[in-house]
Design an enzyme around this catalytic site. Structure first.
Site, PDB file in Angstrom:
ATOM      1  CE  LYS A 112      53.405  47.423  43.838  1.00 21.52           C
ATOM      2  NZ  LYS A 112      52.953  48.050  44.956  1.00 21.52           N
TER       3      LYS A 112
HETATM    4  C1  LIG Z   1      53.726  48.312  46.184  1.00 27.06           C
HETATM    5  C2  LIG Z   1      53.283  49.155  47.055  1.00 27.06           C
HETATM    6  C3  LIG Z   1      53.981  49.787  48.180  1.00 27.06           C
HETATM    7  C4  LIG Z   1      55.413  49.079  48.214  1.00 27.06           C
HETATM    8  O1  LIG Z   1      56.218  49.589  47.132  1.00 27.06           O
HETATM    9  P1  LIG Z   1      57.710  48.566  47.143  1.00 27.06           P
HETATM   10  O2  LIG Z   1      57.998  49.041  45.896  1.00 27.06           O
HETATM   11  O3  LIG Z   1      57.307  47.094  47.163  1.00 27.06           O
HETATM   12  O4  LIG Z   1      58.388  48.992  48.172  1.00 27.06           O
HETATM   13  C5  LIG Z   1      53.703  50.547  49.099  1.00 27.06           C
HETATM   14  N1  LIG Z   1      52.297  51.050  48.853  1.00 27.06           N
HETATM   15  C6  LIG Z   1      51.683  50.629  47.967  1.00 27.06           C
HETATM   16  C7  LIG Z   1      49.993  51.164  47.966  1.00 27.06           C
HETATM   17  C8  LIG Z   1      51.975  49.794  46.844  1.00 27.06           C
HETATM   18  O5  LIG Z   1      51.050  49.207  46.025  1.00 27.06           O
END
Ligand SMILES: *Cc1c(COP(=O)(O)O)cnc(C)c1O
Length: 479
Positions: free
Chosen positions: A110
């Site tokens: 993120k």
């Molecule tokens: C947010 C997240 C995901 C999923 O990503 P999306 O964009 O919501 O599909 C997968 N793994 C981790 C560690 C995340 O923080």
């Protein structure tokens, strides 16, 4: 570039408005009116281009903002990454790479978007002459919350409030959030799961009366969730980068993506539509396999049990960003999108048209795995390649192994540091039970890898936030 809503019931917006507003006024998601395509010259230049230059090229195609400001924003965002490389790819085999997106300050992918988004918002705020404070609300299944707090902390003209499901995040994730520093941040635990929190945040965004009363106090709501176009766009960059780096001449690269809200993998789809050599996109789910079922059958059905898994950031039953894919694969038919979303709201499911499903399946594969299978993959990958992965990435690895075609490059998108989910990783390695920070230390001494600095710092910080709210009370916090 103008942005239109997937639901087609509001006027087009320019890029700054789309990014500052987050959600479109009709409840839909903003999408660019058309998808820009790389020219042949740009494709030539993209081979061997630096990450930051790639980011500038991609962002400029979507945002008409001053180049100098964009350049500075990109540089500052990615300088906070350990090693200075936001998305290094480690090759496990000649045809299998792992793209590590977690070298940012909070150790999850993120950061790639949320280190850049606040800076983009600042530029947009300047360019539109907005005077109000941007009040960022984020529901989080774990990683978004901390990344948003870290990205927005003390950014002038912004305030950020994060809601996390009371029992839906790991001990370390929780510690990261409740110790957050900064004068413009708030954190609440929600009595419910991620979907409850997200639904209530959406209800706040669409409440006109609340917005008006907030505006009188000099504040406007905005979103840092992956429904914001400014979240999605920075993610397109690493697909473009990896595809041009690894594609053989005339060939493509397949990607496998551990998926929750469908933002990450959708960015890969945009990269593909822009002309980057992206082949197939494999959507990997945990036991909450609503997306896998959808891609297999064309039926999206949320009337099912919700599981708490070892990959909590993917514990999602309503994947918001899928709406953008429905719009794109349905050739811009916003009436169809509206009816799907209405069916989902009133009946808990929808079925897409056969043509739409066919278009989706011409690019996407999908597969799910259980916690036990994911743990086995962690152990197996460590034994075979000496490579340590977290449970989210392991869900992806399970799917990547199933869909990899020998000799054709497959990139597994790795979304979190193994240290962020250390107790599960220890269990997978057969190294016994440990919780919280004790698990970090144990994993470090077992593998000889250092605890990432961003996580290590958290244990020494005081807890600042202890409030819990019911989903129905969330609105009242802003009255
Ligand atoms: C947010 C997240 C995901 C999923 O990503 P999306 O964009 O919501 O599909 C997968 N793994 C981790 C560690 C995340 O923080």
């Amino acid at each position: 570039m103008r942005y239109i809503s997937t639901r087609g019931l509001c006027e087009p917006a320019d890029a700054p408005s789309a990014i500052l507003e987050g959600l479109a006024p009709d409840g839909g998601l903003f999408v660019p009116e058309e998808i820009p395509v790389f020219t042949e010259e740009e494709k030539e230049a993209l081979r061997g281009m630096e990450y930051r230059d790639t980011a500038l090229l991609v962002l400029e195609k979507y945002l008409s903002l001053p180049e100098k400001s964009l350049k500075t924003a990109i540089r500052d965002a990615y300088d906070s990454f350990e090693g200075g490389e936001p998305a290094p790819v480690r090759m496990l085999r000649q045809d299998l790479g792992v793209m590590e997106l977690w070298h940012g300050p909070t150790c999850a992918f993120k950061d790639i978007a949320l280190q850049l988004l606040p800076r983009l918002m600042s530029i947009c705020r300047e360019s539109t002459g907005l005077k109000e404070v941007l009040e960022i609300l984020a529901a989080t299944s774990g990683d978004t919350g901390k990344a948003a707090l870290e990205g927005f902390k003390d950014v002038p003209g912004t305030a950020v409030t994060v809601f996390y499901p009371e029992n839906g995040v790991s001990a370390v994730q929780k510690a990261q959030m409740v110790t957050q520093e900064g004068g413009n941040v708030k954190v609440y635990a929600v009595k419910g799961n991620f979907d409850d929190a997200q639904t209530s945040v959406k209800a706040i965004f669409t409440d006109r009366e609340l917005a008006e009363s907030r505006a009188r106090q000099g504040r406007v709501f905005s979103s840092a969730n992956s429904i914001n176009w400014g979240r999605l766009l920075p993610q397109v960059v690493y697909y473009v980068r990896a595809a041009f780096d690894l594609a053989p001449k005339g060939g493509t690269v397949d990607f496998t993506v551990p998926t929750g809200n469908f933002g990450d993998i959708l960015a890969g789809y945009y990269a593909r539509r822009m002309g980057a050599p992206v082949g197939r996109l494999v959507c990997a789910s945990n036991s909450n396999d609503v997306l896998t079922q959808f891609i297999r059958t064309g039926v999206y059905d949320r009337r099912r049990d919700f599981y708490r898994t070892l990959s909590p950031s993917m514990d999602i039953l309503v994947s918001s960003n899928l709406e953008r894919l429905l719009y794109l694969a349905g050739d811009g038919d916003s009436a169809a999108v509206r009816s799907y979303m209405e069916n989902l709201r009133t009946q808990g499911f929808y079925t897409v048209r056969a043509e739409t499903l066919e278009i989706i399946r011409s690019v996407f594969d999908a597969c799910s795995c259980t916690d036990e299978e994911a743990l086995a993959v962690i152990g197996d990958t460590y034994m075979r390649y000496g490579y340590l992965m977290d449970p989210h990435t392991a869900v992806g690895m399970y799917a990547a192994q199933r869909f990899a075609v020998p000799g054709r490059p497959m990139v597994l998108v790795s979304t979190a540091s193994p240290f962020k989910f250390a107790s599960s990783v220890l269990r997978a390695l057969g190294a016994g039970e440990a919780e919280g920070f004790e698990a970090l230390d144990k994993l470090s001494s077992l593998t000889g890898m250092p605890v990432p600095a961003g996580l290590d710092a958290v244990r020494r910080l005081p807890v600042r936030f202890t409030d819990t709210v019911a989903p129905g009370e969330m609105k009242d916090l802003f009255r």
